[in-house]
Write a protein that holds these residues in place. Structure first.
Motif, PDB file in Angstrom:
ATOM      1  N   UNK A 275       1.048  -1.487  -0.227  1.00  0.00           N
ATOM      2  CA  UNK A 275       0.089  -0.041   0.102  1.00  0.00           C
ATOM      3  C   UNK A 275       1.139   1.478  -0.237  1.00  0.00           C
ATOM      4  N   UNK A 276       0.247   2.332  -0.257  1.00  0.00           N
ATOM      5  CA  UNK A 276       1.193   3.436  -0.679  1.00  0.00           C
ATOM      6  C   UNK A 276       0.215   4.860  -0.280  1.00  0.00           C
ATOM      7  N   UNK A 277       0.743   5.943   0.495  1.00  0.00           N
ATOM      8  CA  UNK A 277       0.518   6.366   0.718  1.00  0.00           C
ATOM      9  C   UNK A 277       0.941   8.240  -0.074  1.00  0.00           C
ATOM     10  N   UNK A 278      -0.632   8.524  -1.093  1.00  0.00           N
ATOM     11  CA  UNK A 278      -0.255   9.014  -2.362  1.00  0.00           C
ATOM     12  C   UNK A 278       0.846  10.488  -1.693  1.00  0.00           C
ATOM     13  N   UNK A 279       0.876  10.915  -0.768  1.00  0.00           N
ATOM     14  CA  UNK A 279       0.813  12.485  -0.578  1.00  0.00           C
ATOM     15  C   UNK A 279       2.506  12.235   0.425  1.00  0.00           C
ATOM     16  N   UNK A 280       3.080  11.505   0.933  1.00  0.00           N
ATOM     17  CA  UNK A 280       4.531  11.107   1.435  1.00  0.00           C
ATOM     18  C   UNK A 280       5.225   9.712   0.842  1.00  0.00           C
ATOM     19  N   UNK A 281       4.312   9.540   0.038  1.00  0.00           N
ATOM     20  CA  UNK A 281       4.386   8.452  -0.646  1.00  0.00           C
ATOM     21  C   UNK A 281       5.241   6.848   0.319  1.00  0.00           C
TER      22      UNK A 281
ATOM     23  N   UNK B  74       5.632   3.372   2.330  1.00  0.00           N
ATOM     24  CA  UNK B  74       4.471   2.102   2.037  1.00  0.00           C
ATOM     25  C   UNK B  74       4.269   1.088   2.705  1.00  0.00           C
ATOM     26  N   UNK B  75       3.509   0.085   2.746  1.00  0.00           N
ATOM     27  CA  UNK B  75       3.321  -0.877   3.789  1.00  0.00           C
ATOM     28  C   UNK B  75       3.166  -1.193   4.897  1.00  0.00           C
ATOM     29  N   UNK B  76       2.988  -1.142   5.512  1.00  0.00           N
ATOM     30  CA  UNK B  76       1.957  -1.582   6.835  1.00  0.00           C
ATOM     31  C   UNK B  76       2.248   0.024   7.293  1.00  0.00           C
ATOM     32  N   UNK B  77       2.733   0.681   7.909  1.00  0.00           N
ATOM     33  CA  UNK B  77       2.882   1.819   8.411  1.00  0.00           C
ATOM     34  C   UNK B  77       2.235   3.009   7.946  1.00  0.00           C
ATOM     35  N   UNK B  78       1.518   3.310   6.259  1.00  0.00           N
ATOM     36  CA  UNK B  78       0.261   3.851   6.521  1.00  0.00           C
ATOM     37  C   UNK B  78      -1.014   3.420   7.054  1.00  0.00           C
ATOM     38  N   UNK B  79      -1.242   2.064   7.646  1.00  0.00           N
ATOM     39  CA  UNK B  79      -2.490   2.050   8.392  1.00  0.00           C
ATOM     40  C   UNK B  79      -2.799   2.101   9.561  1.00  0.00           C
TER      41      UNK B  79
END
Length: 124
Positions: A111-117, A119-124
């Motif tokens: 998974x990727x956060x668009x705003x920051x780039x 990835x992974x579990x840290x965006x959950x």
């Protein structure tokens, strides 16, 4: 990571949102009105909602199987929390009658956060 996708009754959305939030799942996506039906043959003329004059139930009257309005909720969770999310959804939506819904649990590779780039579990 896992994606938990649940197809639920339209009138159960608010209770499901509250239950998920109370269980620690504050982030999810809900799709508006979708149409579907299960494999069972249900006599929709006997639906309690039709007796009560619910518009969606009244619209389903007629011959043969009809598409029923539903909602879809999706959430991505760490793998170890997928069962808790599914059990939470079941606890609110289970009536024991046809049409209670379905839950699918799918693998999520990344998974990727668009705003920051990020990835992974840290965006959950």
């Amino acid at each position: 990571m896992k994606e938990v996708m649940a197809v639920i009754r339209m009138n159960m959305m608010n209770k499901t949102k509250e239950a998920l939030s109370n269980a620690g799942f504050s982030s999810f996506t809900a799709t508006g009105r979708v149409l579907g039906r299960g494999k069972g043959l249900v006599d929709y003329r006997m639906m309690k909602g039709a007796e009560e004059g619910v518009p969606e139930a009244l619209a389903s009257l007629g011959e043969g199987p009809r598409m029923i309005p539903k909602r879809i909720i999706t959430l991505v969770v760490p793998e170890e929390k997928a069962r808790l999310a599914a059990d939470t959804i079941i606890s609110v939506n289970k009536t024991g009658k046809p049409g209670d819904g379905k839950i699918f649990i799918l693998p999520v590779l990344d998974a990727m956060r668009v705003r920051t780039g990020e990835t992974g579990l840290k965006i959950l």
